[in-house]
Design a protein around this motif. Sequence first.
Motif, mmCIF file in Angstrom:
data_model
loop_
_atom_site.group_PDB
_atom_site.id
_atom_site.type_symbol
_atom_site.label_atom_id
_atom_site.label_comp_id
_atom_site.label_asym_id
_atom_site.label_seq_id
_atom_site.Cartn_x
_atom_site.Cartn_y
_atom_site.Cartn_z
ATOM 1 N N LYS A 97 43.414 29.744 30.255
ATOM 2 C CA LYS A 97 44.110 31.910 30.139
ATOM 3 C C LYS A 97 45.158 32.030 29.697
ATOM 4 O O LYS A 97 45.447 32.904 28.312
ATOM 5 C CB LYS A 97 43.867 32.870 31.444
ATOM 6 C CG LYS A 97 44.577 33.683 31.582
ATOM 7 C CD LYS A 97 44.515 34.324 33.461
ATOM 8 C CE LYS A 97 45.992 33.809 33.473
ATOM 9 N NZ LYS A 97 47.425 34.435 32.940
ATOM 10 N N THR A 154 35.304 40.327 33.185
ATOM 11 C CA THR A 154 35.904 40.954 34.110
ATOM 12 C C THR A 154 37.249 40.711 34.136
ATOM 13 O O THR A 154 37.938 41.260 33.514
ATOM 14 C CB THR A 154 34.880 41.337 34.792
ATOM 15 O OG1 THR A 154 34.210 41.757 35.155
ATOM 16 C CG2 THR A 154 36.294 41.894 36.323
ATOM 17 N N TYR A 155 37.464 38.460 34.315
ATOM 18 C CA TYR A 155 38.480 38.290 34.031
ATOM 19 C C TYR A 155 38.958 38.455 33.096
ATOM 20 O O TYR A 155 40.743 38.762 33.020
ATOM 21 C CB TYR A 155 38.169 37.044 34.977
ATOM 22 C CG TYR A 155 39.490 35.913 34.919
ATOM 23 C CD1 TYR A 155 40.228 35.844 35.903
ATOM 24 C CD2 TYR A 155 39.956 35.158 34.020
ATOM 25 C CE1 TYR A 155 40.895 34.774 35.974
ATOM 26 C CE2 TYR A 155 41.200 34.422 33.666
ATOM 27 C CZ TYR A 155 42.162 34.219 34.936
ATOM 28 O OH TYR A 155 42.673 33.745 35.173
ATOM 29 N N MET A 156 38.110 38.385 31.893
ATOM 30 C CA MET A 156 39.603 38.509 30.544
ATOM 31 C C MET A 156 40.529 40.028 30.525
ATOM 32 O O MET A 156 41.484 39.391 29.856
ATOM 33 C CB MET A 156 39.450 37.800 29.964
ATOM 34 C CG MET A 156 38.873 36.037 29.263
ATOM 35 S SD MET A 156 40.151 35.039 29.626
ATOM 36 C CE MET A 156 40.250 35.541 28.091
ATOM 37 N N GLU A 167 40.197 42.099 32.985
ATOM 38 C CA GLU A 167 42.268 41.658 34.153
ATOM 39 C C GLU A 167 43.234 40.969 33.859
ATOM 40 O O GLU A 167 44.415 41.390 34.059
ATOM 41 C CB GLU A 167 41.035 41.345 35.509
ATOM 42 C CG GLU A 167 39.754 42.566 35.942
ATOM 43 C CD GLU A 167 39.881 41.990 37.368
ATOM 44 O OE1 GLU A 167 40.103 41.125 37.462
ATOM 45 O OE2 GLU A 167 38.699 43.018 37.925
ATOM 46 N N SER A 168 43.189 40.069 33.264
ATOM 47 C CA SER A 168 44.304 39.441 32.903
ATOM 48 C C SER A 168 45.451 40.061 31.389
ATOM 49 O O SER A 168 46.151 38.955 30.836
ATOM 50 C CB SER A 168 43.691 38.017 32.455
ATOM 51 O OG SER A 168 42.994 37.665 33.735
ATOM 52 N N LYS A 185 39.837 29.926 33.876
ATOM 53 C CA LYS A 185 41.135 30.438 34.282
ATOM 54 C C LYS A 185 41.797 28.795 33.709
ATOM 55 O O LYS A 185 43.761 29.932 33.144
ATOM 56 C CB LYS A 185 41.068 30.624 35.385
ATOM 57 C CG LYS A 185 39.740 31.344 36.079
ATOM 58 C CD LYS A 185 39.716 31.684 37.944
ATOM 59 C CE LYS A 185 39.060 32.940 37.836
ATOM 60 N NZ LYS A 185 38.645 32.853 39.317
ATOM 61 N N ALA A 224 31.248 37.844 34.544
ATOM 62 C CA ALA A 224 32.555 37.171 35.285
ATOM 63 C C ALA A 224 33.421 36.979 34.389
ATOM 64 O O ALA A 224 34.515 37.342 35.229
ATOM 65 C CB ALA A 224 32.281 36.102 36.349
ATOM 66 N N ILE A 225 33.230 36.414 33.557
ATOM 67 C CA ILE A 225 34.325 35.655 32.557
ATOM 68 C C ILE A 225 35.259 37.129 31.479
ATOM 69 O O ILE A 225 36.020 37.190 31.642
ATOM 70 C CB ILE A 225 34.038 34.891 31.151
ATOM 71 C CG1 ILE A 225 33.218 33.416 32.209
ATOM 72 C CG2 ILE A 225 35.432 34.468 29.999
ATOM 73 C CD1 ILE A 225 32.961 32.459 31.328
ATOM 74 N N LEU A 278 33.919 29.694 33.963
ATOM 75 C CA LEU A 278 35.004 30.248 34.739
ATOM 76 C C LEU A 278 35.914 29.738 35.088
ATOM 77 O O LEU A 278 37.551 29.687 34.400
ATOM 78 C CB LEU A 278 34.598 31.456 35.918
ATOM 79 C CG LEU A 278 35.635 31.909 36.576
ATOM 80 C CD1 LEU A 278 36.147 33.266 35.160
ATOM 81 C CD2 LEU A 278 34.618 32.570 37.620
ATOM 82 N N ASP A 279 35.978 28.273 35.814
ATOM 83 C CA ASP A 279 37.193 27.940 36.015
ATOM 84 C C ASP A 279 37.824 27.455 34.487
ATOM 85 O O ASP A 279 39.517 27.106 35.025
ATOM 86 C CB ASP A 279 36.892 26.312 36.714
ATOM 87 C CG ASP A 279 36.597 27.159 38.563
ATOM 88 O OD1 ASP A 279 36.277 28.410 39.135
ATOM 89 O OD2 ASP A 279 35.753 26.191 38.596
#
Length: 284
Positions: free
Chosen positions: A191, A246-248, A250-251, A188, A243-244, A184-185
């Motif tokens: 990204k 979801t992060y992508m 939201e990005s 980020k 989590a990855i 995940l880091d």
Amino acid sequence: MKLSVSAWSLQKKLFGNEISNLDFIRFCHENGVRYVELLDCFLSGQGDIKKVKELLQELDMEVSAYSISNDLVLLDSSGRKAQIEYIKKSMDTALELGTGILRVFGGYKKDGMSLNMAEDWIVEGFQEAALLAEQKGITMVLENHGLLAGKSYQVKNIIDRTCSKALKANTDVGNFMLVNENPLDAVKLLKDQIGFLHLKDLKKVALTAADLAKADLEECYAAIDGSVYQGIVLGKGDVPITAIITYMKESGYGGFLSIEYEGAGDPVKGTSECIAYARKAIES
């Protein structure tokens, strides 16, 4: 975001000639996946490409990316030149298949070369290839793979040094585990440069790299710290897949999430389970 499946997910059956590219495409269609990632190692000439294109049109499917296995880290300059030409020629195949995304590798360190020298050759190769890629509307996506481009900062540095919109990252979230980086880091950090993303899960097993050769376990990989990971269905391993995703989301990422299953057992069953998991995660 668009869900894709890489043909590598069924590589055991493809290499074993148990199935063809056409069978793989039908498998994806039956599982409700519209996009497929195809690999040069499974395509055997224009006749094969023609059949693939016809079936894709019949099923209203598309190629997400065309993936090759180049190596720009060669001591012989003529060898490096040949690899650059290989990348350039593969751009035409990608376009023929209907995709503007070409998955590429950096290369592998050999005896007698420094890390700086190896990176310079990778950057020089991509800079030359990028000139043609820009003209053709191709985006090369560099996969994090191996010691030279395994960590996110290495991928970022190569992309920054190449300085072309035609080179982005193919972020393989599972591969980060093998260089002891939090996936995940890593996502980020990359990204803004991600052009394609591989969904892969791995789970740490109670072995060391020294024991790996003796163990009767399928699809196991040694990390750089000597620990061992085994490929597994999405959501059952140590990679924070949900989590990855979801992060992508939201990005604002709207590109492809391509499943690359490398687990033990029946790859058809494993990949089907990965598709179900990824679809649920994307839609949630």
